[in-house]
Write an enzyme that holds these catalytic residues in place. Structure first.
Site, PDB file in Angstrom:
ATOM      1  N   ALA A   1       0.805  -1.226   0.000  1.00  0.00           N
ATOM      2  CA  ALA A   1       0.000   0.000   0.000  1.00  0.00           C
ATOM      3  C   ALA A   1       0.840   1.279   0.000  1.00  0.00           C
ATOM      4  O   ALA A   1       0.458   2.283  -0.612  1.00  0.00           O
ATOM      5  CB  ALA A   1      -0.918   0.006   1.216  1.00  0.00           C
TER       6      ALA A   1
ATOM      7  N   CYS B   1      16.338  -0.679   0.024  1.00  0.00           N
ATOM      8  CA  CYS B   1      16.829  -1.792   0.867  1.00  0.00           C
ATOM      9  C   CYS B   1      18.318  -2.024   0.670  1.00  0.00           C
ATOM     10  O   CYS B   1      18.957  -2.640   1.518  1.00  0.00           O
ATOM     11  CB  CYS B   1      16.129  -3.097   0.525  1.00  0.00           C
ATOM     12  SG  CYS B   1      14.416  -2.946   0.256  1.00  0.00           S
TER      13      CYS B   1
HETATM   14  N1  C6P Z   1      11.172  -1.362  -2.897  1.00  0.00           N
HETATM   15  C1  C6P Z   1      12.710   0.486  -3.231  1.00  0.00           C
HETATM   16  O1  C6P Z   1      13.369   1.447  -2.823  1.00  0.00           O
HETATM   17  P1  C6P Z   1       7.895  -3.751   1.105  1.00  0.00           P
HETATM   18  O2  C6P Z   1       9.123  -3.141   1.670  1.00  0.00           O
HETATM   19  O3  C6P Z   1       7.711  -5.124   1.584  1.00  0.00           O
HETATM   20  O4  C6P Z   1       6.687  -2.907   1.236  1.00  0.00           O
HETATM   21  O5  C6P Z   1       8.138  -3.832  -0.485  1.00  0.00           O
HETATM   22  C2  C6P Z   1       9.186  -4.615  -0.952  1.00  0.00           C
HETATM   23  C3  C6P Z   1       9.306  -4.496  -2.436  1.00  0.00           C
HETATM   24  C4  C6P Z   1       8.996  -5.606  -3.217  1.00  0.00           C
HETATM   25  N2  C6P Z   1       9.054  -5.551  -4.558  1.00  0.00           N
HETATM   26  C5  C6P Z   1       9.419  -4.431  -5.205  1.00  0.00           C
HETATM   27  C6  C6P Z   1       9.461  -4.424  -6.703  1.00  0.00           C
HETATM   28  C7  C6P Z   1       9.753  -3.286  -4.481  1.00  0.00           C
HETATM   29  O6  C6P Z   1      10.105  -2.172  -5.127  1.00  0.00           O
HETATM   30  C8  C6P Z   1       9.730  -3.315  -3.063  1.00  0.00           C
HETATM   31  C9  C6P Z   1      10.165  -2.133  -2.266  1.00  0.00           C
HETATM   32  C10 C6P Z   1      11.687  -0.167  -2.322  1.00  0.00           C
HETATM   33  O7  C6P Z   1      12.835   0.085  -4.376  1.00  0.00           O
HETATM   34  C11 C6P Z   1      12.239  -0.359  -0.953  1.00  0.00           C
HETATM   35  S1  C6P Z   1      13.557  -1.505  -0.933  1.00  0.00           S
END
Ligand code: C6P
Length: 414
Positions: A202, A327
């Site tokens: 979200a 990340c």
């Molecule tokens: N990418 C970026 O700076 P979370 O953290 O679980 O809400 O989403 C993870 C995630 C999974 N798949 C993709 C393609 C994403 O881009 C991300 C989150 C961020 O690119 C934070 S690392």
């Protein structure tokens, strides 16, 4: 002025989303599983939010949407469940994915390899996407799952999801797509593509952090990771994050209700920024054809300037950008997507990701153009490698082997 240009890392929660969530912290805070009115009064708003998510991605009635804590959880769930199924009752031990997935896919795949699974990491072409025919050629009778992202978080490049889905259907292989960077940014119609599982988060489309979801076609079986209560039909136990789910529903509605018009608006600002940087600076390039990119993203490489140096200067100018995935931002490694595309190590340290949102203004774009070009000039003036070679005639790089050139008016890596 301060400017946030890191919307692929996370977005501002839309004030309308916050407003929709607030009552569920301090007034209607009951547990939806409780039988009293504090609990039951959450049922209607929850079902509205669930409908909003279904509508936003055009899921069918027979499909399931299971809320999770984030996309990382949804990605882990699909991959680990495939491994559990293999241990329990299947001889299929092969997963096909790509070299440019998010760490929540790649690290899980590495973990599964340690447990004996076989994983194929498909290479990408110079545009940073995997071609559908490549996927076909790596599927074997041992392949349990293909997991390929819908859009890349660093480049914004959109993958041929429709064709890949057809191939998986034809071959009888499950298809998971990490839709985190697609949902809310480009039209996502689950009835127009053959995807079995899709992950969403979200906070990437102006919703709250700490809530995501997994779409499951035809509510098919997927071994749960969390066992416990009967929440989400027993598919994902744990007390529901009521404010989060309400916020995700509202955010989905706002992001998708006029998506074409919103995309056009963001794209026009993104293109103006990109054109200005390409025009005003020598030896810069943008990865990937902008016509096949999410409309908010630019991954720009600036020869002779370390990405971290640029971030420092931009941060001093109160501009939030990134060198790639948030990340991986603390490890000072080369940009893995640029390496996968074929950039050498030096070039792969020069990537800067600028990602806009529907809240980005024209004034902010002007400010970034000015601050970005000033930072490049300052850093190049003190860069030993750039100073040695100097600006190349016609903007062509000499310090590294990669060629910069124009293709369809966009500078791309070859
Ligand atoms: N990418 C970026 O700076 P979370 O953290 O679980 O809400 O989403 C993870 C995630 C999974 N798949 C993709 C393609 C994403 O881009 C991300 C989150 C961020 O690119 C934070 S690392």
């Amino acid at each position: 002025m301060q400017v946030y240009m890191d919307n692929n890392a996370t977005t501002m929660t839309d004030p309308k989303v916050v407003e929709a969530m607030l009552p569920f912290f301090s007034e209607r805070y009951g547990n939806p599983n409780s039988l009293h009115k504090f609990g039951t009064s959450t049922h209607l708003p929850l079902s509205k939010a669930i409908d909003q998510v279904y509508q936003g991605i055009n899921a069918a009635e027979q499909d399931d949407i299971v809320f999770t804590s984030c996309a990382t959880e949804a990605n882990n769930w699909v991959l680990q469940s495939i491994w559990i199924d293999k241990m329990l009752n299947s001889d299929k031990n092969h997963i096909v994915t790509t070299e440019v997935e998010h760490p929540s896919i790649l690290s899980t795949c590495k973990f599964l390899e340690d447990q004996g699974m076989k994983v194929t990491y498909l290479p990408v072409n110079e545009q940073g996407i995997v071609e559908a025919h490549t996927v076909r050629s790596f599927i074997t009778d041992k392949t349990a799952l293909v997991s390929i992202m819908w859009a890349n978080n660093e480049t914004g490049m959109i993958f041929p999801i429709q064709e890949i889905g057809e191939i998986c259907k034809e071959k009888g292989v499950l298809f998971h797509s990490d839709g985190v960077q697609a949902v809310g940014k480009i039209p996502v119609d689950m009835q127009a593509v053959h995807i079995d599982f899709m992950s969403m988060s979200a906070h990437k489309f102006h919703g709250p952090k700490g809530v995501g979801a997994l779409y499951i076609r035809d509510s098919q079986k997927l071994t749960p990771l969390f066992h416990g209560g009967e929440q989400m039909g027993g598919r994902r136990s744990g007390t529901l994050n009521v404010p989060g789910i309400i916020g995700m529903g509202k955010a989905m509605e706002l992001a998708t209700e006029n998506i074409e018009a919103t995309m056009a608006l963001i794209r026009s600002k993104r293109d103006r920024l990109e054109d200005a940087l390409l025009e005003m600076l020598d030896d810069v390039m943008v990865v990937g054809d902008r016509n096949n990119r999410t409309p908010n993203t630019i991954l720009i490489s600036v020869r002779g300037v370390e990405g971290e140096g640029m971030l420092w200067d931009l941060n001093n100018a109160l501009i939030g950008a990134s060198t790639g995935s948030a990340c991986a931002s603390e490890d000072l490694e080369a940009n893995t997507v640029m390496l996968a595309i074929g950039a050498d190590n030096e070039l792969a340290h020069t990537g800067i990701r600028l990602s806009l949102s529907r809240f980005t203004t024209d004034e902010e774009v002007d400010y970034v153009i000015e601050a970005f070009t000033a930072a490049v000039k300052r850093l190049r003036a003190i860069s030993s490698s750039y100073a040695k070679v100097g600006p190349s005639p016609g903007g062509e790089a000499q310090a590294c082997d990669l060629l910069y050139h124009h293709e369809n008016d966009v500078k791309v890596i070859h």
